[in-house]
Design a protein around this motif. Sequence first.
Motif, PDB file in Angstrom:
ATOM      1  N   LEU A   5      49.704  42.159  42.224  1.00 19.79           N
ATOM      2  CA  LEU A   5      49.864  42.275  40.774  1.00 19.79           C
ATOM      3  C   LEU A   5      48.772  41.486  40.073  1.00 19.79           C
ATOM      4  CD1 LEU A   5      53.710  41.674  40.410  1.00 19.79           C
ATOM      5  CD2 LEU A   5      52.505  43.862  40.504  1.00 19.79           C
ATOM      6  N   ALA A   6      48.244  42.039  39.009  1.00 19.08           N
ATOM      7  CA  ALA A   6      47.262  41.332  38.193  1.00 19.08           C
ATOM      8  C   ALA A   6      47.943  40.154  37.500  1.00 19.08           C
ATOM      9  CB  ALA A   6      46.676  42.280  37.154  1.00 19.08           C
ATOM     10  N   TYR A  65      46.051  29.760  45.791  1.00 16.60           N
ATOM     11  CA  TYR A  65      44.837  29.371  45.075  1.00 16.60           C
ATOM     12  C   TYR A  65      44.044  30.590  44.609  1.00 16.60           C
ATOM     13  CZ  TYR A  65      45.687  24.718  46.979  1.00 16.60           C
ATOM     14  OH  TYR A  65      46.253  23.526  47.305  1.00 16.60           O
ATOM     15  N   VAL A  66      43.713  31.501  45.540  1.00 13.49           N
ATOM     16  CA  VAL A  66      42.852  32.641  45.208  1.00 13.49           C
ATOM     17  C   VAL A  66      43.430  33.979  45.639  1.00 13.49           C
ATOM     18  CG1 VAL A  66      40.720  31.283  45.188  1.00 13.49           C
ATOM     19  CG2 VAL A  66      41.479  32.356  47.316  1.00 13.49           C
ATOM     20  N   GLY A  67      44.659  34.021  46.101  1.00 12.08           N
ATOM     21  CA  GLY A  67      45.312  35.283  46.414  1.00 12.08           C
ATOM     22  C   GLY A  67      45.215  35.732  47.858  1.00 12.08           C
ATOM     23  N   GLN A  68      44.846  34.848  48.782  1.00 14.32           N
ATOM     24  CA  GLN A  68      44.785  35.236  50.189  1.00 14.32           C
ATOM     25  C   GLN A  68      46.015  34.763  50.952  1.00 14.32           C
ATOM     26  OE1 GLN A  68      40.999  33.760  51.519  1.00 14.32           O
ATOM     27  NE2 GLN A  68      39.924  35.554  50.735  1.00 14.32           N
ATOM     28  N   THR A  69      46.320  33.491  50.885  1.00 10.30           N
ATOM     29  CA  THR A  69      47.495  32.952  51.567  1.00 10.30           C
ATOM     30  C   THR A  69      48.769  33.579  51.017  1.00 10.30           C
ATOM     31  OG1 THR A  69      46.324  30.868  51.928  1.00 10.30           O
ATOM     32  CG2 THR A  69      48.718  30.824  52.184  1.00 10.30           C
ATOM     33  N   SER A  70      48.771  33.875  49.731  1.00 11.22           N
ATOM     34  CA  SER A  70      49.970  34.467  49.134  1.00 11.22           C
ATOM     35  C   SER A  70      50.260  35.858  49.690  1.00 11.22           C
ATOM     36  CB  SER A  70      49.846  34.515  47.610  1.00 11.22           C
ATOM     37  OG  SER A  70      48.713  35.253  47.207  1.00 11.22           O
ATOM     38  N   VAL A  71      49.234  36.594  50.084  1.00 10.85           N
ATOM     39  CA  VAL A  71      49.462  37.907  50.703  1.00 10.85           C
ATOM     40  C   VAL A  71      50.196  37.711  52.028  1.00 10.85           C
ATOM     41  CG1 VAL A  71      48.349  39.901  51.781  1.00 10.85           C
ATOM     42  CG2 VAL A  71      47.547  39.076  49.567  1.00 10.85           C
ATOM     43  N   ALA A  87      55.465  40.953  46.026  1.00  7.77           N
ATOM     44  CA  ALA A  87      54.072  41.141  45.635  1.00  7.77           C
ATOM     45  C   ALA A  87      53.346  39.806  45.653  1.00  7.77           C
ATOM     46  CB  ALA A  87      53.988  41.756  44.244  1.00  7.77           C
ATOM     47  N   SER A  88      52.032  39.888  45.768  1.00  9.69           N
ATOM     48  CA  SER A  88      51.151  38.731  45.668  1.00  9.69           C
ATOM     49  C   SER A  88      50.396  38.842  44.350  1.00  9.69           C
ATOM     50  CB  SER A  88      50.166  38.737  46.840  1.00  9.69           C
ATOM     51  OG  SER A  88      49.162  37.768  46.652  1.00  9.69           O
TER      52      SER A  88
END
Length: 104
Positions: A5-6, A65-71, A87-88
């Motif tokens: 998600l944006a 931080y930048v949307g990688q670990t959250s995925v 969603a991330s």
Amino acid sequence: MVAELAPETVRERIDGDESFDLIDVRDGEAYEDGHLPGAEHVTVEELEETVAERNWADEVVVYCYVGQTSVQAARLIEEYGDAERVASMDGGYEAWESPAADAD
């Protein structure tokens, strides 16, 4: 596949008082320095230990931080949790902060 998600979409959901779990998987110091309104701090390690036992909201949004670990964290919740949609946040906290910096 985890949806992304944006930050603007997440902001609209927060502002619209939508009911969802908002999870910040950054370290504790980063969380204390600033986080999204209503975000719960859960480290990836804590998430791994509790994901199956936790009662998740129907929708969960995870950010880092930048949307990688959250995925990766979102995949974990999607696989082992009971949420219907996970969603991330694309771009993580840095992307969330950048529109505010542009407005100054």
